[in-house]
Design a protein around this motif. Structure first.
Motif, PDB file in Angstrom:
ATOM      1  N   THR A 256       3.699   7.588  -4.756  1.00 46.78           N
ATOM      2  CA  THR A 256       5.002   6.916  -4.749  1.00 46.78           C
ATOM      3  C   THR A 256       4.794   5.421  -4.522  1.00 46.78           C
ATOM      4  N   PRO A 257       5.264   4.556  -5.437  1.00 48.01           N
ATOM      5  CA  PRO A 257       5.109   3.112  -5.227  1.00 48.01           C
ATOM      6  C   PRO A 257       5.833   2.666  -3.951  1.00 48.01           C
TER       7      PRO A 257
ATOM      8  N   ASP B 200       0.843  -1.191   0.000  1.00 46.82           N
ATOM      9  CA  ASP B 200       0.000   0.000   0.000  1.00 46.82           C
ATOM     10  C   ASP B 200       0.883   1.248   0.000  1.00 46.82           C
ATOM     11  N   GLU B 201       0.444   2.280  -0.693  1.00 49.48           N
ATOM     12  CA  GLU B 201       1.211   3.527  -0.757  1.00 49.48           C
ATOM     13  C   GLU B 201       1.462   4.067   0.645  1.00 49.48           C
ATOM     14  N   GLN B 202       2.698   4.471   0.908  1.00 51.52           N
ATOM     15  CA  GLN B 202       3.055   5.108   2.160  1.00 51.52           C
ATOM     16  C   GLN B 202       3.084   6.629   1.984  1.00 51.52           C
TER      17      GLN B 202
END
Length: 40
Positions: free
Chosen positions: A21-22, A15-17
């Protein structure tokens, strides 16, 4: 992923942090032996 004759890594997207941004989770890094016995 392969980066050398015997350099291997497995990874997955998480999941995106940070927005846009991947997020990559590195699971196993090492030689070809990292694939044995494999993920549970």
């Amino acid at each position: 992923m392969t980066w050398a004759p015997d350099g291997r890594a497995t990874w997955e997207y998480g999941d995106e942090q940070r927005s846009g941004t991947p997020h990559v989770i590195w699971r196993r890094v090492g030689t070809h032996a990292i694939f044995s016995p494999g993920p549970p």
